[in-house]
Design an enzyme around this catalytic site. Structure first.
Site, PDB file in Angstrom:
ATOM      1  N   CYS A  38       0.693  -1.298  -0.155  1.00 21.16           N
ATOM      2  CA  CYS A  38       0.089   0.031   0.151  1.00 21.16           C
ATOM      3  C   CYS A  38       0.929   1.272   0.078  1.00 21.16           C
ATOM      4  O   CYS A  38       2.076   1.109   0.111  1.00 21.16           O
ATOM      5  CB  CYS A  38      -1.030   0.053   1.224  1.00 21.16           C
ATOM      6  SG  CYS A  38       0.115   0.251   2.681  1.00 21.16           S
ATOM      7  N   CYS A  41       3.986   2.129   2.399  1.00 19.88           N
ATOM      8  CA  CYS A  41       5.096   1.515   1.964  1.00 19.88           C
ATOM      9  C   CYS A  41       6.238   2.368   1.258  1.00 19.88           C
ATOM     10  O   CYS A  41       7.371   2.099   1.262  1.00 19.88           O
ATOM     11  CB  CYS A  41       5.141   0.160   1.053  1.00 19.88           C
ATOM     12  SG  CYS A  41       4.045  -1.038   1.825  1.00 19.88           S
ATOM     13  N   ASP A 463       8.080  32.808 -28.086  1.00 17.13           N
ATOM     14  CA  ASP A 463       9.160  33.360 -28.702  1.00 17.13           C
ATOM     15  C   ASP A 463       8.497  33.367 -30.076  1.00 17.13           C
ATOM     16  O   ASP A 463       7.897  32.253 -30.723  1.00 17.13           O
ATOM     17  CB  ASP A 463      10.389  32.377 -28.752  1.00 17.13           C
ATOM     18  CG  ASP A 463      11.220  32.793 -29.585  1.00 17.13           C
ATOM     19  OD1 ASP A 463      11.896  34.018 -29.628  1.00 17.13           O
ATOM     20  OD2 ASP A 463      11.530  31.961 -30.743  1.00 17.13           O
ATOM     21  N   ASP A 666      16.417  29.681 -26.749  1.00 14.14           N
ATOM     22  CA  ASP A 666      15.622  30.190 -25.749  1.00 14.14           C
ATOM     23  C   ASP A 666      16.137  29.437 -24.354  1.00 14.14           C
ATOM     24  O   ASP A 666      14.957  29.669 -23.510  1.00 14.14           O
ATOM     25  CB  ASP A 666      14.333  30.006 -26.059  1.00 14.14           C
ATOM     26  CG  ASP A 666      13.865  30.995 -27.438  1.00 14.14           C
ATOM     27  OD1 ASP A 666      14.388  31.888 -27.507  1.00 14.14           O
ATOM     28  OD2 ASP A 666      13.064  30.085 -28.453  1.00 14.14           O
TER      29      ASP A 666
END
Length: 785
Positions: A38, A41, A463, A666
């Protein structure tokens, strides 16, 4: 940093390595983990890995039962990572390399586990039927008179029920006890701890009631709860099986991507074609692809032409024309022509392999909200155990008679109804499906953090070159003065520019080629810096350039001057052409807007985002393009090195900023933005500066990415809300908070059904994202699930 500073510092290691002339590399691996029961853990495994010297980060995904570990290979190896997982009480099944073989193996393991859980469910369910019947004889007319309270017959039947349910505990519920024992060995508690204690308490109490009824002050207290043992085991196993099946669907994206890989390739060696396994293809091989075949690896076309369906990689449905020197992507489908190509990337270096790796890494990452939930899940089970004990004590001291029965019911019900799985799976299941859905659309989301942050973006900075526009100048206008022909002007201009290497010259030459104009040879070519070019073409003297070129030669511009201003206002670059000392016309060139940009920008606005254009163009040209595409806020005359600063200024306005660029020039701005969107080209899928890569290069990908982020995080919130509400209401009700008011005490059987349903509901809701699609109405995008 997960290393022991008292032993040795990481900085000193790096300095020593650098001094020796070497560099330290960082490695990332995905490890399959066995024994996770579960979400509670997660934290123990992460802590064990992060305590390992040389491990930088570790993240465990309970939805896929995998750990993603970033480590320094010089300080820790694979065996060290495996040992760390083992020290936490779990087993490392092997590196989760995204191959068809490993996926098949994982699918087979999941199928075996699913089948085993179903067998255990049916076994416990079948035994539950007689157990329920004989546990409540008062409900069945034929048994009322025979199994009377306190009779020897009833005690004998109860003893048989105890023996009948013993195999349920020993086999159908064995994994609860082994899971609890593994956790206890490491001073931990998990979901199996709650179930094991609950069903054990019910069975042991029942056993004492049958064997030593005189221990109880009255026979009314000597009741049995063997039905709780059998039914709870059956229902929880059913819930685990359904959850396992649903969780298996969350990684469908990786399965689909792996399934795209070709199995063989037709390689030409020494003039002979051979069909060989894809693993044997080498860089530099010549591969032949016929119509309808899958392109096996990445490469560059050597001969032939065709159209290729790249939708499985880019998400774009329109086929792409391929000619000599064009790149082709492995796993895409050749449609009509036959061509030969030279391989450039094979194996783990292909575009598809990189996409699979990035998707798997993203699925193994965590969103900020998940880290908080993991910590809550870690302390959830111990807290529930304390609440169960406290509730039992309160009921035993203050509860109505028979108090011990009520205390036992409350204790068992509180343990069983608590569900850390629903809480822990709420986020990772949705993220796994959402990231996979993005990959199907040609959108690579690097991490859960990026996915969550994208939802909060308020401003999108675009851009211009290569993002809004095609990034390549094209011929847009040819205007001829009276007495001159447009085709003749273009033919002469292209002939002169063919000798120039300027990008604008290339645009004019390509424009003439599209008009199928034959270009004459030129003589006396001369480039005049800052003005233009001139040459003799077919007996005519041709000048091509700006206004200065013509005015210097005392050539009047006439009405062409007004035409040039109009073209410049539209964001185009006009060039005058003069023939034999007379102004003959204008050719105009521009970096044209991509076909989808205007609709995509409108869709971004419809999503409530402010759209900003960033460009190095002069303000007049930038404003013209902004008007053309529907952007009001334009940042012009921005140098490449200043783009990141412009993004930062927007952030200082209090906005969450997303930056869209080509991922190369960029890069600083992409890194500065809260979310960086890199425009990819199909094979460039590893742009490190970006959080999200749009493989197709289409601006529509930004719209889709934001819509996916919002849909995914909405799904996460639904799951978390449901899990918190379930536990916030279920645990108090199980503790008996309603009994003083309406006389209702929750049955452990109902608690088991609710617990099993909660995690299944969360995973099923996450899987709804698999049906997500983006609808477009009147150029505006809306997302639906």
């Amino acid at each position: 940093m997960a290393y022991d500073p008292s032993a040795i510092s990481l900085d000193s290691i790096i300095d020593q390595v650098h001094t020796a002339g070497y560099t330290i590399g960082v490695a990332t691996t995905q490890i399959d983990i066995q024994g996770m029961h579960c979400a509670s853990c997660v934290v123990p495994i992460e802590q064990a890995l992060q305590r390992t010297r040389g491990v930088l980060t570790a993240a465990v995904n309970p939805a896929t039962s995998q750990a993603q570990v970033v480590f320094l290979p010089e300080m820790v190896d694979r065996a060290g990572l495996t040992q760390a997982i083992k020290s936490a009480g779990y087993q490392a099944r092997g590196e989760a390399a995204p191959t068809e073989t490993t996926m098949d193996r994982a699918e087979q393991d999941r199928a075996r586990e699913y089948t085993m859980l179903l067998r255990k469910f049916w076994f416990a369910a079948i035994i539950s039927l007689p157990v329920i019947v004989f546990s409540y004889p008062q409900l069945f007319p034929g048994l009322r008179g025979w199994l009377t309270p306190g009779s020897d017959a009833r005690r004998l039947v109860w003893a048989l029920l105890g023996l009948l349910t013993l195999p349920v505990l020993a086999w159908a519920g064995s994994h609860f006890f082994t899971g609890m024992w593994q956790a206890l060995k490491h001073r931990q508690a998990n979901m199996h701890t709650l179930i094991a204690i609950g069903i054990s308490a019910a069975w042991l109490y029942s056993g004492v009631a049958v064997a030593i009824p005189q221990m109880f002050p009255s026979m009314a207290l000597a009741e049995v709860f063997y039905d709780v043992t059998a039914v709870v085991v059956a229902l929880v196993n059913l819930g685990l099986a359904l959850e396992l099946r649903a969780r298996g669907r969350t990684s469908e994206a990786i399965k689909k991507l792996i399934g795209l890989q070709a199995k063989t390739a037709r390689v030409e060696r020494n003039g002979v074609e051979h069909d060989i396994p894809i693993e044997e293809v080498l860089v530099g091989d010549t591969v032949v692809v016929r119509p309808g075949e899958k392109i096996p690896v990445d490469g560059v076309v050597l001969s032939g032409a065709s159209s290729v369906d790249e939708s499985m990689i880019t998400g774009e449905s329109i086929p792409v024309e391929k000619h000599v020197d064009d790149e082709v992507i492995g796993a895409t489908i050749n449609q009509v022509g036959t061509f030969r190509f030279r391989t450039t990337r094979v194996g783990k270096d292909t575009a598809l392999a990189q996409i699979i790796r990035l998707v798997q890494d993203a699925e193994g990452s965590k969103a900020p909200i998940q880290r908080v939930v993991d910590q809550v899940s870690h302390y959830f089970v111990p807290t529930v155990m304390m609440l169960a004990v406290a509730a039992a004590v309160i009921w035993f001291i203050f509860g109505p008679s028979p108090a011990i029965i009520y205390a036992l019911i409350v204790f068992v019900t509180t343990l069983i109804i608590a569900c850390p799985c629903a809480l822990g799976l709420a986020t990772p299941t949705s993220l796994t499906v959402g990231i996979g859905k993005g990959a199907e659309q040609g959108i690579l989301i690097r991490s859960g953090d990026a996915l969550q942050t994208t939802m909060h973006v308020q401003t999108i900075v675009l851009d211009k070159t290569g993002t809004i526009t095609k990034g390549k100048p094209e011929l847009t206008n040819v205007i001829a003065e009276m007495g001159f022909d447009e085709d003749e002007l273009l033919r002469l201009a292209a002939a002169v520019e063919r000798s120039s290497e300027h990008p604008l010259a290339t645009a004019i030459v390509e424009g003439a080629q599209r008009h199928h104009l034959a270009l004459a040879e030129v003589t006396n070519f001369q480039a005049i810096p800052g003005q233009g070019v001139e040459a003799n073409v077919a007996g005519k003297h041709v000048r091509l350039g700006n206004a200065t070129l013509l005015t210097t030669a005392t050539i009047p511009l006439g009405r062409l001057e007004a035409e040039a201003r109009r073209l410049a206002d539209d964001g185009k670059t006009p060039m005058y052409i003069a023939i034999d000392g007379k102004a003959a016309g204008i050719v105009a060139v521009a970096d044209t807007v991509k076909e989808e940009s205007i609709a995509a920008i409108a869709a971004l606005k419809h999503l409530g985002l402010e759209v900003v254009m960033l460009t190095g163009d002069n303000r007049r040209t930038a404003a013209a393009i902004g008007r053309q595409i529907g952007i009001d806020r334009v940042l012009a005359e921005v140098l490449p090195q200043d783009k990141a600063h412009e993004v930062q200024k927007l952030q200082l306005e209090g906005k969450n900023v997303g930056m869209v660029g080509d991922g190369i020039n960029d890069a600083p701005a992409l890194s500065q933005a809260d979310v960086g969107f890199a425009i990819g080209t199909g094979t460039d899928v590893a742009i490190e500066a970006a959080d999200i890569t749009l493989i197709s290069g289409s601006l529509n990908g930004v719209v889709t990415a934001i819509a996916i982020s919002r849909a995914t995080m909405r799904n996460v919130k639904q799951n978390l809300f449901g899990a918190f509400i379930y536990n916030s209401l279920g645990i108090p009700i199980a503790m008996g908070i309603l009994y003083p008011f309406i006389g209702v005490l929750l049955s452990p059987l109902i608690a088991a059904a609710a617990m099993a349903a909660s995690s299944v509901t969360v995973v099923t809701n996450a899987n709804r994202l698999r049906g997500w699609h983006l609808k477009e109405r009147k150029s505006h995008a809306t997302d639906t699930v």
